[in-house]
Motif scaffolding. Structure first.
Motif, PDB file in Angstrom:
ATOM      1  N   ARG A   1      -5.441   3.460  -6.089  1.00  0.00           N
ATOM      2  CA  ARG A   1      -6.575   3.400  -5.149  1.00  0.00           C
ATOM      3  C   ARG A   1      -6.142   3.553  -3.685  1.00  0.00           C
ATOM      4  N   ASP A   2      -4.930   4.026  -3.442  1.00  0.00           N
ATOM      5  CA  ASP A   2      -4.374   3.967  -2.093  1.00  0.00           C
ATOM      6  C   ASP A   2      -4.425   5.276  -1.308  1.00  0.00           C
TER       7      ASP A   2
ATOM      8  N   ASP B   1      -2.757  -1.071  -8.940  1.00  0.00           N
ATOM      9  CA  ASP B   1      -2.389  -1.181  -7.531  1.00  0.00           C
ATOM     10  C   ASP B   1      -0.883  -1.061  -7.333  1.00  0.00           C
TER      11      ASP B   1
ATOM     12  N   ARG C   1       0.821  -1.198   0.000  1.00  0.00           N
ATOM     13  CA  ARG C   1       0.000   0.000   0.000  1.00  0.00           C
ATOM     14  C   ARG C   1       0.865   1.261   0.000  1.00  0.00           C
TER      15      ARG C   1
END
Length: 438
Positions: free
Chosen positions: A370-371, A365, A61
């Motif tokens: 989307r983090d 990702d 992440r």
């Protein structure tokens, strides 16, 4: 036609893979050149480079804390957080710069609108709401965004973004204040948001136009078609088999029967299917797929979820139905007003949506699209802009740009030029793509 002849492919995790190339120092320097004209302050340029480098180097992440630990430790965390969440730099100018660079390196055959669902725990991240997620078959909490990818058959790059804000976020003054939502942001449907991701930004940039490829984001197919028609923007729209349409061609079965489903229209002209070949998205060089396709001229529905069923005087378009399995049901339906475009070219444009979905599955990702863990509207937009640059650094590798893309306004006509325009077009241009294929 025997099943063995067919090699149809549908979108999924194994499709659209691209060869992942580590970004070189040359590419990073180029990306800095993209940033410099937008960020006038040296400290901002340094933070932008740190952030992009962190997105490319951090495993897992991509939180600000983890990015900071990779580029400067705890001392960098506060500066990076402020740069993304509270700084004043304009993300749209940076996106246009990125788009012009991508246009020069990889002239797109289409602009593909990709829906992106972002799962979230909690209720404080901007735009979070409960919504039904079709692929999960259940309701979930999260954000809904739409990205615009410049797409060609060998790669694709995201260049613009729009975050959907439900009415509760737009009309609640406390929500707006806490999330730093600009006054210009108003409530819109998912269909309006999907269209505005292109029409609200990209059309104002100094890049030649290309056809838009997208899936209908809701039931108002007529409204989506009308928005793009009014903007003079060619559209290839994936629709549901339950979409009600009226056959406009008197020579076709079903003419005069009024509105029926796209499924029913396709079944009535099944005998008229023809084989169409296309490059496999993300496949080996020269690898091709094959499907059966039929095209029927139809009356386009009126805008609005409760639009009148009267079709007299309505514009007409083309309904494409495609089969990957010749003995099964259609794999997809597409609606377009590019009725003079050869069907094989339309099918190749449709494949670009699979190209984008596959590339997003491979790289989205990895660069942390989307983090974003902050709560602000402006912070979200700055994060996805910088993540798009990181995405481009990998996707484009060390390709050299056209000098005029970075130093001047770029070409004004050519690929995707509106009807009536003229100008030079490279081998990947829309004229070559739309040429009759025999």
């Amino acid at each position: 036609m025997s099943r063995a002849v067919m090699s149809g492919r549908t979108a999924g995790p194994g499709l659209g893979r691209l060869e992942v190339v580590e970004p070189t120092d040359t590419v990073t320097e180029l990306l800095t050149a993209l940033i410099s004209p937008v960020l006038r302050r040296r400290d901002q340029r340094r933070r932008a480079e740190q952030y992009v480098r962190g997105l490319l180097s951090v495993d897992g992440r991509k939180s600000v804390r983890r990015i900071a630990s990779s580029v400067g430790g705890g001392a960098a965390e506060q500066g990076l957080h402020h740069f993304v969440a509270h700084s004043t730099w304009e993300w749209n100018a940076m996106r246009e710069r990125l788009a012009r660079h991508v246009q020069g390196v990889m002239p797109p055959q289409a602009w593909v609108v990709q829906p992106v669902s972002i799962p979230k725990v909690g209720v404080h991240s901007v735009g979070v709401h409960r919504r039904f997620v079709p692929h999960l078959g259940q309701a979930d909490s999260g954000q809904q965004a739409f990205g615009v990818w410049f797409a060609a058959e060998d790669m694709s790059v995201p260049v613009s973004w729009r975050l959907h804000l439900p009415g509760d976020w737009v009309h609640d003054e406390e929500h707006r204040r806490r999330a730093d939502i600009p006054e210009s942001v108003v409530e819109e449907t998912l269909e309006e948001c999907a269209s505005a991701s292109v029409l609200g930004a990209v059309l104002g940039w100094r890049v030649p136009r290309a056809p838009v490829v997208m899936s209908a984001a809701g039931p108002d197919v007529g409204g989506t078609m009308q928005r793009h028609r009014a903007a003079g923007q060619p559209l290839l729209l994936r629709v549901s088999g339950t979409t009600g349409l009226a056959v406009a061609d008197p020579s076709m079965p079903g003419h005069g029967a009024g509105r029926v489903s796209a499924h029913r229209i396709a079944a009535s002209v099944r005998a008229l299917r023809r084989p169409v070949g296309w490059p496999v998205p993300g496949g080996a060089p020269g690898e091709t797929g094959r499907s059966l396709v039929v095209a029927v001229r139809v009356v386009l529905p009126a805008p609005g979820p409760r639009a009148s069923r009267a079709d007299a005087g309505r514009p007409t378009g083309l309904l494409l139905a495609e089969w990957h399995d010749p003995d099964g049901p259609p794999a997809g339906f597409w609606l377009t007003e590019m009725a003079d475009t050869p069907v094989p070219a339309l099918v190749r444009l449709a494949r670009l949506a699979e190209r984008v979905a596959g590339d997003f599955g491979t790289l989205g990702d990895r660069v942390g699209l989307r983090d974003f863990e902050g709560r602000s509207f402006t912070g979200w937009h700055r994060h996805v802009t910088l993540a798009s640059i990181a995405y481009a650094a990998i996707a484009l590798g060390g390709r050299d740009p056209w000098p005029e893309v970075l130093g001047g306004p770029g070409p004004s006509v050519g690929f995707g030029a509106p009807v009536g325009a003229s100008g030079p077009t490279g081998p990947g241009g829309v004229e070559a793509l739309f040429a009759p294929t025999g």
